[in-house]
Design an enzyme around this catalytic site. Structure first.
Site, PDB file in Angstrom:
ATOM      1  N   ASP A 195       0.855  -1.191   0.000  1.00 53.42           N
ATOM      2  CA  ASP A 195       0.000   0.000   0.000  1.00 53.42           C
ATOM      3  C   ASP A 195       0.891   1.240   0.000  1.00 53.42           C
ATOM      4  O   ASP A 195       2.107   1.150  -0.016  1.00 53.42           O
ATOM      5  CB  ASP A 195      -0.990  -0.039   1.174  1.00 53.42           C
ATOM      6  N   LYS A 240      -4.148   1.835  -1.309  1.00 59.86           N
ATOM      7  CA  LYS A 240      -5.274   2.019  -0.390  1.00 59.86           C
ATOM      8  C   LYS A 240      -4.911   3.030   0.680  1.00 59.86           C
ATOM      9  O   LYS A 240      -3.970   2.861   1.413  1.00 59.86           O
ATOM     10  CB  LYS A 240      -5.632   0.701   0.290  1.00 59.86           C
ATOM     11  N   MET A 263      -5.491   6.599  12.475  1.00 57.71           N
ATOM     12  CA  MET A 263      -6.353   7.325  11.535  1.00 57.71           C
ATOM     13  C   MET A 263      -7.192   8.354  12.285  1.00 57.71           C
ATOM     14  O   MET A 263      -8.395   8.515  12.035  1.00 57.71           O
ATOM     15  CB  MET A 263      -7.254   6.350  10.768  1.00 57.71           C
ATOM     16  N   ALA A 294       6.201   7.937  12.391  1.00 55.51           N
ATOM     17  CA  ALA A 294       7.027   7.274  13.403  1.00 55.51           C
ATOM     18  C   ALA A 294       8.115   6.433  12.755  1.00 55.51           C
ATOM     19  O   ALA A 294       7.858   5.730  11.771  1.00 55.51           O
ATOM     20  CB  ALA A 294       6.139   6.388  14.282  1.00 55.51           C
TER      21      ALA A 294
END
Ligand code: SAH
Length: 470
Positions: A249, A271, A384, A413
């Site tokens: 992704d 995605k 999120m 991070a």
């Protein structure tokens, strides 16, 4: 990359070296490994240069290089240890159409000479664009130690077998054959019985390769961790290297994708939480199609594949298609975020449990047990959550959370561009906006970073990645 590494064919070519002192000797030791005709120009040559000339390994002309001397040369090294003289001969070299290297002067050079690990015909060139010669030497020393001295000999014998090995099915079958040969079995045969034993070993391995049935397709659902390639598991690294097809992704770091083989098919499924995305069905269909064709598929997912990774949907589809799979866990963003801020996710007397929650789900902003999360001492890692910040604050405060509950935000991070903000529940939406957080970020709710600070941008230097986080 300013300097692109290539391997130059120097057989029967001319190399001219201007200078005959120590500086020239160091370069000559490397150049003498080539099949080029070498001519050295310079007064008072070092004794070893005289010896090489005596042994016909190079031609020595005991005067300074002059017009005409570089005609026809492929390479010219200016190694006079004298800036003016180097500049003079460099001009002559360039006018004669040679590629010019002025020793220890990057700007005046058209090419640079790398540090070399020599296992002829295997040659490893290490370059740092002139930035860190010491590092190049350290890498060289490391490789010298790791690569058996027999490697060159094995490669030579292997070379003579290439045509016969065409009898093995192209692709994985042949690759596995060579991989067995070079990762231990060839070396063992060489030590036991010399060249003849190596050739016999190649025959046995070939029979094996022709007789074994091809491995069926398989899918590894791999946790790629938060971004730092050092935080990949050893297993993830190995499977990535073995994969025929890599699906990843958008969050997969380029340094991690570099670990795939050059021939591997690499597909970005793109995605993202909010942006344009492939449908999960499209992704499933693609994974299944490749696995059915016999490919070893590495399905890379950021962090841990089982954490907000829609893992079950892919596994259900694989099961339905009868394709074998395995899961390789990875370091989840919350763990990486907590570690770089000096925080622990749980702490005796503060929070004996921690929740992993998402700021939004398929329905939009996600609902949770707000009452429980609002209790003093509660801790949560919110994925999120950036766009949901105002919503989260509203819900938590409505259920009684203290406005000054600490929140530590970690964006990117473990990556070179990691950013950390220490804030409170009340100030969260404003501080996020002010800091311009738009990369992947985890909100560590109920957890104050060990050292308070507003926001720090890490230097984009991977070696010092973890220095001065807060
Ligand atoms: N499976 C992943 C999470 C995927 S959901 C994991 O275990 O980490 C995507 C969310 O993960 C992002 O919106 C962000 O909240 C978080 N995330 C992923 N990588 C991150 C990183 N390097 N730094 C901070 N948060 C990250």
């Amino acid at each position: 990359m300013r300097h692109f590494p290539i391997f130059l064919d120097l057989a029967d070519r001319q190399i001219v070296v201007s200078g005959a002192g120590d500086c020239a000797v160091a370069k000559l030791r490397l150049l003498l490994k080539t099949e080029a005709a070498i001519t050295v120009f310079g007064r008072d040559p070092a004794p070893v240069i005289r010896q090489w000339a005596g042994a016909n390994r190079l031609s020595l002309v005991e005067r300074p290089l002059d017009q005409g001397d570089a005609d026809g040369a492929t390479l010219l090294y200016a190694a006079n240890d004298d800036e003016n003289e180097d500049a003079r001969v460099a001009r002559i070299g360039r006018a004669a159409g040679a590629l010019v290297n002025v020793v220890d002067d990057l700007e005046a050079s058209q090419f640079i000479t790398p540090a070399i690990v020599d296992r002829d015909p295997v040659t490893i060139a290490i370059g740092t664009e002139g930035a860190a010669p010491v590092l190049a030497r350290a890498i060289k020393a490391d490789l010298e130690e790791r690569l058996p001295a027999s490697l060159g000999r094995l490669a030579r014998i292997g070379q003579t077998f290439r045509e016969r090995a065409m009898a093995i099915r192209a692709g994985r079958g042949r690759r596995d054959f060579w991989s067995r040969f070079y990762s231990g079995e060839g070396d063992a045969a060489l030590r036991e019985g010399g060249d003849a034993a190596v050739l016999a070993k190649l025959e046995t391995l070939m029979t094996d390769a022709i007789e074994t049935r091809p491995r069926p397709g398989h899918v590894a659902l791999i946790g790629a961790g938060p971004g730092d390639p050092d935080l990949l598991t050893v297993k993830a690294r190995r499977l990535l290297h073995e994969a025929d097809v890599v699906l990843h992704d958008r969050l997969a770091a380029p340094e991690i994708l570099e670990l795939a083989r050059r021939e591997a098919i690499i597909i970005e499924t793109g995605k993202t939480g909010f942006g344009p995305s492939w449908s999960q069905d499209d992704i499933n269909a693609l994974i299944i199609e490749h696995a059915r064709n016999g490919a070893q598929v590495a399905r890379l997912k950021s962090g841990d594949p089982g954490m907000f990774g829609r893992l079950d949907e892919e596994i259900d589809a694989l099961d339905a298609a009868g394709i074998s799979w395995e899961i390789v866990p990875g370091i989840t963003a919350a763990a990486a975020a907590a570690s770089t801020t000096g925080l622990s996710l749980t702490k005796r007397g503060r929070n004996s449990s921690v929740r992993f929650i998402t700021g939004h789900d398929v329905e939009g902003f996600a609902e949770h047990d707000w009452r429980d999360l609002a209790r003093p001492g509660a801790g949560a890692a919110i994925y999120m959550g950036v766009r949901a910040a105002a919503f989260l604050r509203g819900r938590l405060m409505m259920h009684g959370a203290a406005p000054d509950t600490p929140v530590t935000v970690v964006e990117n991070a473990s990556r070179a561009n990691q950013k950390t903000i220490a804030t409170t529940l009340l100030a969260l939406p404003d501080d996020l906006a002010a800091a311009g957080i738009n990369g992947p970020a985890v909100l560590l709710y109920g957890m104050a970073a060990r050292k308070a600070a507003k926001q720090v941008q890490l230097a984009a230097d991977p070696i010092h990645e973890n220095a001065g986080v807060l």
